[in-house]
Design a protein around this motif. Structure first.
Motif, PDB file in Angstrom:
ATOM      1  N   GLY A 199     -41.090 -18.578  -0.534  1.00 27.56           N
ATOM      2  CA  GLY A 199     -41.670 -18.490   0.793  1.00 27.56           C
ATOM      3  C   GLY A 199     -40.696 -18.903   1.877  1.00 27.56           C
ATOM      4  O   GLY A 199     -39.684 -19.555   1.627  1.00 27.56           O
ATOM      5  N   SER A 200     -41.022 -18.518   3.114  1.00 22.53           N
ATOM      6  CA  SER A 200     -40.139 -18.794   4.250  1.00 22.53           C
ATOM      7  C   SER A 200     -39.866 -20.281   4.427  1.00 22.53           C
ATOM      8  O   SER A 200     -38.740 -20.678   4.740  1.00 22.53           O
ATOM      9  CB  SER A 200     -40.753 -18.219   5.527  1.00 22.53           C
ATOM     10  OG  SER A 200     -40.869 -16.818   5.447  1.00 22.53           O
ATOM     11  N   PRO A 218     -38.668 -12.739   4.764  1.00 19.05           N
ATOM     12  CA  PRO A 218     -39.836 -11.957   4.346  1.00 19.05           C
ATOM     13  C   PRO A 218     -39.561 -10.466   4.460  1.00 19.05           C
ATOM     14  O   PRO A 218     -38.786 -10.011   5.301  1.00 19.05           O
ATOM     15  CB  PRO A 218     -40.921 -12.396   5.332  1.00 19.05           C
ATOM     16  CG  PRO A 218     -40.159 -12.832   6.549  1.00 19.05           C
ATOM     17  CD  PRO A 218     -38.894 -13.439   6.037  1.00 19.05           C
ATOM     18  N   ASN A 220     -41.199  -6.727   5.233  1.00 18.65           N
ATOM     19  CA  ASN A 220     -42.338  -6.088   5.899  1.00 18.65           C
ATOM     20  C   ASN A 220     -42.002  -4.610   6.018  1.00 18.65           C
ATOM     21  O   ASN A 220     -41.836  -4.076   7.103  1.00 18.65           O
ATOM     22  CB  ASN A 220     -42.603  -6.711   7.263  1.00 18.65           C
ATOM     23  CG  ASN A 220     -43.924  -6.271   7.856  1.00 18.65           C
ATOM     24  OD1 ASN A 220     -44.890  -6.042   7.128  1.00 18.65           O
ATOM     25  ND2 ASN A 220     -43.988  -6.145   9.166  1.00 18.65           N
ATOM     26  N   PHE A 291     -55.718 -13.145   5.308  1.00 20.72           N
ATOM     27  CA  PHE A 291     -54.919 -14.115   6.053  1.00 20.72           C
ATOM     28  C   PHE A 291     -55.728 -15.341   6.439  1.00 20.72           C
ATOM     29  O   PHE A 291     -56.927 -15.270   6.694  1.00 20.72           O
ATOM     30  CB  PHE A 291     -54.346 -13.463   7.321  1.00 20.72           C
ATOM     31  CG  PHE A 291     -53.417 -12.316   7.037  1.00 20.72           C
ATOM     32  CD1 PHE A 291     -52.099 -12.544   6.673  1.00 20.72           C
ATOM     33  CD2 PHE A 291     -53.869 -11.000   7.107  1.00 20.72           C
ATOM     34  CE1 PHE A 291     -51.245 -11.491   6.396  1.00 20.72           C
ATOM     35  CE2 PHE A 291     -53.020  -9.939   6.836  1.00 20.72           C
ATOM     36  CZ  PHE A 291     -51.700 -10.188   6.476  1.00 20.72           C
ATOM     37  N   ARG A 294     -52.625 -20.293   8.330  1.00 19.91           N
ATOM     38  CA  ARG A 294     -51.276 -20.642   7.864  1.00 19.91           C
ATOM     39  C   ARG A 294     -50.473 -19.440   7.377  1.00 19.91           C
ATOM     40  O   ARG A 294     -49.307 -19.566   7.037  1.00 19.91           O
ATOM     41  CB  ARG A 294     -51.372 -21.664   6.731  1.00 19.91           C
ATOM     42  CG  ARG A 294     -51.889 -23.020   7.165  1.00 19.91           C
ATOM     43  CD  ARG A 294     -51.797 -24.013   6.023  1.00 19.91           C
ATOM     44  NE  ARG A 294     -52.183 -25.348   6.423  1.00 19.91           N
ATOM     45  CZ  ARG A 294     -52.113 -26.418   5.647  1.00 19.91           C
ATOM     46  NH1 ARG A 294     -51.667 -26.281   4.392  1.00 19.91           N
ATOM     47  NH2 ARG A 294     -52.481 -27.606   6.082  1.00 19.91           N
ATOM     48  N   GLY A 295     -51.120 -18.288   7.288  1.00 22.14           N
ATOM     49  CA  GLY A 295     -50.423 -17.105   6.776  1.00 22.14           C
ATOM     50  C   GLY A 295     -51.254 -16.396   5.734  1.00 22.14           C
ATOM     51  O   GLY A 295     -52.489 -16.471   5.735  1.00 22.14           O
ATOM     52  N   MET A 296     -50.564 -15.719   4.804  1.00 21.54           N
ATOM     53  CA  MET A 296     -51.293 -14.956   3.802  1.00 21.54           C
ATOM     54  C   MET A 296     -52.052 -15.878   2.852  1.00 21.54           C
ATOM     55  O   MET A 296     -51.551 -16.916   2.433  1.00 21.54           O
ATOM     56  CB  MET A 296     -50.330 -14.074   3.014  1.00 21.54           C
ATOM     57  CG  MET A 296     -51.066 -13.098   2.117  1.00 21.54           C
ATOM     58  SD  MET A 296     -50.014 -11.902   1.306  1.00 21.54           S
ATOM     59  CE  MET A 296     -51.270 -11.051   0.343  1.00 21.54           C
ATOM     60  N   LYS A 332     -50.376 -10.161  16.158  1.00 15.34           N
ATOM     61  CA  LYS A 332     -51.463 -10.969  15.608  1.00 15.34           C
ATOM     62  C   LYS A 332     -52.807 -10.250  15.633  1.00 15.34           C
ATOM     63  O   LYS A 332     -53.648 -10.458  14.773  1.00 15.34           O
ATOM     64  CB  LYS A 332     -51.571 -12.290  16.375  1.00 15.34           C
ATOM     65  CG  LYS A 332     -50.395 -13.232  16.150  1.00 15.34           C
ATOM     66  CD  LYS A 332     -50.594 -14.544  16.903  1.00 15.34           C
ATOM     67  CE  LYS A 332     -49.413 -15.492  16.656  1.00 15.34           C
ATOM     68  NZ  LYS A 332     -49.573 -16.767  17.404  1.00 15.34           N
ATOM     69  N   HIS A 338     -48.438  -7.037   9.179  1.00 16.16           N
ATOM     70  CA  HIS A 338     -47.643  -8.084   8.550  1.00 16.16           C
ATOM     71  C   HIS A 338     -47.502  -7.858   7.044  1.00 16.16           C
ATOM     72  O   HIS A 338     -48.171  -7.001   6.468  1.00 16.16           O
ATOM     73  CB  HIS A 338     -48.270  -9.453   8.823  1.00 16.16           C
ATOM     74  CG  HIS A 338     -48.239  -9.834  10.270  1.00 16.16           C
ATOM     75  ND1 HIS A 338     -49.294  -9.598  11.122  1.00 16.16           N
ATOM     76  CD2 HIS A 338     -47.272 -10.410  11.021  1.00 16.16           C
ATOM     77  CE1 HIS A 338     -48.995 -10.022  12.337  1.00 16.16           C
ATOM     78  NE2 HIS A 338     -47.756 -10.518  12.300  1.00 16.16           N
ATOM     79  N   LYS A 340     -47.974  -8.126   3.186  1.00 18.42           N
ATOM     80  CA  LYS A 340     -49.167  -8.313   2.349  1.00 18.42           C
ATOM     81  C   LYS A 340     -48.755  -8.125   0.891  1.00 18.42           C
ATOM     82  O   LYS A 340     -48.528  -6.996   0.454  1.00 18.42           O
ATOM     83  CB  LYS A 340     -50.244  -7.275   2.731  1.00 18.42           C
ATOM     84  CG  LYS A 340     -50.588  -7.287   4.217  1.00 18.42           C
ATOM     85  CD  LYS A 340     -51.281  -6.036   4.674  1.00 18.42           C
ATOM     86  CE  LYS A 340     -50.380  -4.809   4.691  1.00 18.42           C
ATOM     87  NZ  LYS A 340     -49.272  -4.889   5.649  1.00 18.42           N
ATOM     88  N   GLU A 367     -41.818  -8.777  11.880  1.00 17.97           N
ATOM     89  CA  GLU A 367     -41.584  -9.487  10.629  1.00 17.97           C
ATOM     90  C   GLU A 367     -40.771  -8.585   9.702  1.00 17.97           C
ATOM     91  O   GLU A 367     -40.987  -7.376   9.675  1.00 17.97           O
ATOM     92  CB  GLU A 367     -42.918  -9.839   9.960  1.00 17.97           C
ATOM     93  CG  GLU A 367     -42.797 -10.726   8.736  1.00 17.97           C
ATOM     94  CD  GLU A 367     -44.164 -11.082   8.167  1.00 17.97           C
ATOM     95  OE1 GLU A 367     -44.339 -12.234   7.754  1.00 17.97           O
ATOM     96  OE2 GLU A 367     -45.048 -10.201   8.134  1.00 17.97           O
TER      97      GLU A 367
END
Length: 506
Positions: A199-200, A218, A220, A291, A294-296, A332, A338, A340, A367
């Protein structure tokens, strides 16, 4: 003496790093032939255990596809091995006779390998092979949700390496996985380089550790279907890629971008091959479970379209392979723009290829910049335009992106660490290989004569021409002079004036 779990994990990290350091010091002296024999034995052991390790990974992480994880293990064990087996990584690796420069390989030392839960066993196989091929040791830090299968893979590779002649401790893996232990490895004086896949946040921590590091950003990946494409083949590539191990490879497609003139054909072909186009309400439901703030959502990573639909409370036809939601923008407000790591795709329709080009650019800037883009087209002019203008380092043409990015269906270097360059915050834009894990010493012979400036009348020339004759040798019975020759003040003044004149100083 009883230790708290976090303290014992820190001690384990220190012990593994120290043991790896001692092993690597010995391994650094191995010849190319000895290294190649060890790497071959590791490859063979990984092949023999590919299915068992894949099953263990699926059972432990509860996501992905068993058959696809077997394929990834075999690709790491065989595909990577075939690519690296003839590389020169010890001793003299290159000689340039014209410039008289000789390049000599030196290992970087002890590597810390950070392993993601999405590819826990294949990453261990790949990183072990490229590390030992370049005469390094490696210590793995597993993801907590894949600790057992990661440790098992490291054991398989270590046992094969030692049996073939490698020093004990050349491959290590944390069995007590804590953030404290991972941080201890990152900061350890016995670790020389970090090879980070995950992860990032983890990759950013690796780059912030003060150690040299190779990390990834990441993915995308936009998949553009241009008007000249073989639509049926393009759709089959996208579905095969997105469903491979249920979308857990970072190079898998994330959004489909199509030209308006072929929209109906593309939609019909996706429906025919197992794509389900969600309506606005269904798309919103899926996005809510995909999502979190915090993210996915980790609960949907590596899940099939059927499982995702069940979690979202929507009904889909039998045989659905991917869920597709049309999006009107990027950001957003449009969650499917984004990354997935599951079987869900965004869908964009653009007026022409110029507008599609801009949409792909917007997706990448949101992204995934620096990572990968795939284009399906038979128009070389459009393909060239995308290659020249898009801020990514892997532009894939008419191939499944997940498999093309790692080098399975393309001529790219087989790798599970895909650099995103400075655009994506990575230190390399390459698919990482053993050559990235070497220091190169250069032996350089003089091939050009140096003509000092004083030989052309420069300042040193004035000093040279004005230098006094050496003092006469002492006569017999005289003590030798210990001081240097004496120069009269007037002579020194002449020299200084001459130097100042040459330098045009007044």
């Amino acid at each position: 003496m009883l230790l708290d779990y976090d303290l014992s994990s820190i001690q384990e990290a220190r012990d593994l790093a120290r043991k790896a350091r001692q092993a690597q010091k010995a391994f650094a002296e191995y010849s190319q032939e000895e290294v190649d024999r060890i790497v071959q034995a590791m490859s063979e052991a990984a092949v023999q255990n590919a299915e068992w390790l894949a099953r263990m990974a699926v059972d432990e992480t509860k996501f992905g596809v068993f058959e696809d994880k077997v394929t990834k293990n075999l690709f790491a064990a065989q595909g990577v091995y075939e690519y690296i087996k003839d590389m020169k990584t010890a001793g003299i690796i290159r000689e340039d006779r014209a410039s008289k420069v000789v390049e000599i390989a030196a290992p970087v030392g002890v590597i810390m390998g950070i392993v993601p839960s999405t590819n826990p066993t294949s990453t261990v196989i790949y990183k072990s092979l490229i590390s030992l091929k370049s005469r390094n040791a490696i210590v793995f830090s597993p993801h907590p949700s894949a600790a057992r299968c990661t440790f098992a893979a490291a054991q398989v590779l270590h046992e094969a390496a030692v049996k073939a002649g490698a020093p004990e401790g050349i491959i290590g893996c944390l069995s007590k996985v804590t953030m404290q232990a991972t941080n201890e490895l990152m900061k350890s004086n016995d670790i020389d380089l970090i090879l980070a896949t995950g992860g990032s946040a983890m990759v950013k921590a690796a780059y912030s550790s003060g150690k040299p590091a190779y990390g990834v950003g990441p993915g995308n990946v936009p998949a553009f279907i241009e008007a000249s494409a073989d639509i049926a083949y393009a759709v089959s590539c996208i579905i095969a890629s997105k469903t491979f191990d249920n979308g857990t490879i970072c190079a898998s497609e994330q959004a489909i971008v199509v030209e308006e003139s072929i929209k109906e054909q593309v939609v019909a072909e996706f429906k025919r091959q197992g794509g389900y186009f969600m309506n606005a309400e269904e798309t919103a439901r899926v996005c809510r479970i995909l999502f979190t703030p915090r993210g996915m959502n980790p609960a949907v990573v590596g899940k099939s379209a059927r499982v995702v639909a069940q979690m979202a409370g929507i009904t889909i036809p039998e045989g659905t392979k991917v869920l597709i939601g049309e999006q009107a923008g990027v950001g957003k407000e449009y969650p499917l723009s984004h990354e997935k790591l599951t079987c869900v795709l965004g869908f964009y329709v653009e007026k022409d290829w110029h507008a599609a080009c801009e949409r792909c650019l917007a997706l990448l800037e949101e992204e995934g910049i620096g990572h990968t883009l795939v284009i399906h087209s038979r128009n070389e002019a459009v393909i060239s335009e995308f290659a020249l203008k898009k801020p990514v380092f892997r532009i894939l043409v008419n191939t499944p992106s997940a498999l093309g990015g790692v080098g399975y269906t393309t001529g790219l270097a087989p790798s599970f660490t895909l650099g995103c360059g400075t655009w994506g915050g990575s230190s390399t834009s390459d698919n990482v290989t053993p050559l990235h894990l070497l220091n190169i010493k250069r032996l350089a012979y003089g091939i050009k004569e140096y003509t000092p400036s004083w030989s052309k009348g420069g300042p040193a020339a004035a000093c040279a021409t004005a230098a006094p004759a050496p003092a006469p040798a002492p006569q017999a019975g005289q003590a030798a002079q210990t001081a240097g020759p004496t120069i009269a003040v007037t002579e020194i003044e002449k020299i200084v004036r001459q130097v100042m004149a040459n330098l045009q100083i007044k």
